[in-house]
Enzyme design. Structure first.
Site, short mmCIF file in Angstrom:
data_model
loop_
_atom_site.label_atom_id
_atom_site.label_comp_id
_atom_site.label_asym_id
_atom_site.label_seq_id
_atom_site.Cartn_x
_atom_site.Cartn_y
_atom_site.Cartn_z
N CYS A 125 88.27 -107.59 -119.07
CA CYS A 125 89.73 -107.52 -119.18
C CYS A 125 90.32 -108.71 -119.92
CB CYS A 125 90.36 -107.42 -117.80
SG CYS A 125 89.86 -105.94 -116.89
N GLN A 134 85.06 -103.84 -109.34
CA GLN A 134 86.33 -104.54 -109.35
C GLN A 134 87.28 -104.04 -108.26
OE1 GLN A 134 88.19 -105.40 -113.09
NE2 GLN A 134 86.28 -105.25 -114.21
N HIS A 139 97.49 -101.40 -118.57
CA HIS A 139 96.46 -102.43 -118.80
C HIS A 139 95.45 -101.87 -119.80
CE1 HIS A 139 93.36 -105.30 -118.35
NE2 HIS A 139 92.86 -104.95 -117.18
N CYS A 195 92.13 -111.91 -114.44
CA CYS A 195 90.87 -111.70 -113.73
C CYS A 195 89.97 -110.80 -114.58
CB CYS A 195 91.11 -111.07 -112.36
SG CYS A 195 91.98 -109.47 -112.38
#
Length: 401
Positions: free
Chosen positions: A90, A156, A346, A376
């Site tokens: 990410c 995650q 995202h 993160c």
């Protein structure tokens, strides 16, 4: 040591899965944000010495060095412009920013574009390895990893639930945070706050061609009652789809230059890079690392959290920014002030430069001095980037004179 400056920072408006951007090839989408930073800055296309493109799912239409392909599809960049595609999950395009800044600060290069692309409609998350595993062509854990982490599947979502459990967060608390993300995004959109950062993208719709200029994921009718009605992602957990980041299509880019380039091309900088930090910690809890990376970044920069005027903390799951706020004792009124990934989406490899575009423009609008961005990332890694507004009175403001 030479300084690195942000001259332009742009993004596309987010596209929902299967939404308006789903019809745009990711190479062409990335090319348009590259062109935008060239056009807006007025710098010659052949002045760009490298393009560093973040992308997580490097398969299908995003395979074959998508960064270089975006350069070749560009209308502004020279064919001779090199490019590289990187994956730090990410944080891929936040790492693009840091690699670009490092190139400038080392004196190796003077003009670099950091960028990111992710078409999650056209290259679904996980598709790059799922096809192989489903066909029996490999395993997601090597024998060496299994020996060190027996019986543990790195996940995650599980990490986000572990954070919520560790800090004692209820579903109601995380739903409330998520609802505020939508409300802030609504206010920012209706107030025109994204106008300076969004690159209009021409798309085909049932009604014909139109310009895509508004984030599709924002729920303008979001309510506490609606949030409460969303099914939990796990029976014994507290997170739901409503308190998780949205799957999103998007691209973004940041133009980073040296002081010499500022003078040579008569450029006005938006911000100076103050600190570049990347750390790694627990790969199982995984998403908690921004808390500790922020501690390290502030210490290295000689700053306290009270010195920071705005923070962008990626909303992968609501438990992450909520825990970050608590750990660093930050002011919630400075966090993701225009909404975050829960409302805006995202787009994985594009989120780093996307958040920077929002941070730079909002810091300038408010006249603040310092901005901090953190993300993160899979594997327990986190990037932190601290910037200083070049409109702030002081020596930075004279850098281009």
């Amino acid at each position: 040591m030479p300084e690195a400056y942000i001259v332009e920072a742009v993004r596309t408006a987010g596209g929902r899965r299967g939404g308006k951007l789903a019809g745009v090839h990711p190479v062409d989408l990335a090319a348009q944000v590259l062109d935008a930073v060239i056009e807006r800055s007025g710098i010659p296309g052949d002045a760009v010495e490298d393009v560093i493109m973040g992308c997580v799912s490097q398969g299908g239409e995003q395979a074959g060095q998508v960064g270089r392909n975006a350069v070749l599809a560009s209308k502004k960049l020279a064919q001779s412009t090199p490019a590289v595609t990187i994956d730090r999950q990410c944080g891929s395009s936040q790492q693009s920013i840091q690699f670009a800044a490092q190139a400038v600060m080392s004196g190796t290069q003077d003009v670099v574009i950091a960028a990111g692309i992710e078409s999650m409609s056209r290259v679904p998350m996980g598709s790059t390895y799922k096809l192989f595993y489903d066909a029996g062509l490999g395993k997601n854990k090597s024998p060496g990893l299994e020996e060190k982490f027996p019986g543990i599947n790195f996940n995650q979502f599980a990490g986000a639930e572990m954070i919520a459990k560790k800090y004692g967060y209820t579903r109601e608390k995380l739903d409330d945070y998520s609802l505020n993300s939508h409300r802030k995004a609504v206010a920012a959109t209706q107030g025109g706050k994204f106008k300076d950062e969004i690159v209009p993208i021409e798309v085909e719709t049932a009604e014909g061609k139109e310009l895509h200029t508004s984030d599709e994921g924002i729920r303008y009718d979001a309510s506490a009652e609606g949030m409460a009605g969303v099914k939990k992602l796990s029976e014994d957990g507290v997170l739901t789809a409503a308190s998780s980041s949205q799957i999103c299509d998007g691209a973004s880019a940041v133009l980073i230059v040296s002081e010499e380039a500022l003078k040579k091309y008569n450029l006005k900088p938006l911000a100076k890079i103050v600190n570049l930090t990347v750390t790694a910690g627990d790969p199982v809890v995984m998403l908690e690392e921004p808390l500790f990376a922020t501690d390290k970044a502030l210490k290295k920069a000689g700053l306290s959290i009270d010195d920071i005027d705005l923070y962008e903390v990626n909303e992968a799951f609501a438990s992450v920014p909520v825990a970050w706020l608590e750990h660093v004792k930050a002011d919630p009124n400075k966090l993701n002030v225009n909404g975050g990934a829960i409302a805006l989406g995202h787009p994985l490899g594009a989120s780093g430069t996307k958040l920077m575009a929002t941070l730079v423009h909002e810091l300038k609008r408010r006249g603040g001095r310092y901005g901090l961005q953190t993300m993160c990332e899979g594997g327990g890694v986190a990037n932190v980037t601290i910037i200083e507004n070049c409109d702030w009175q002081g020596d930075v403001a004279q850098a281009a004179e």
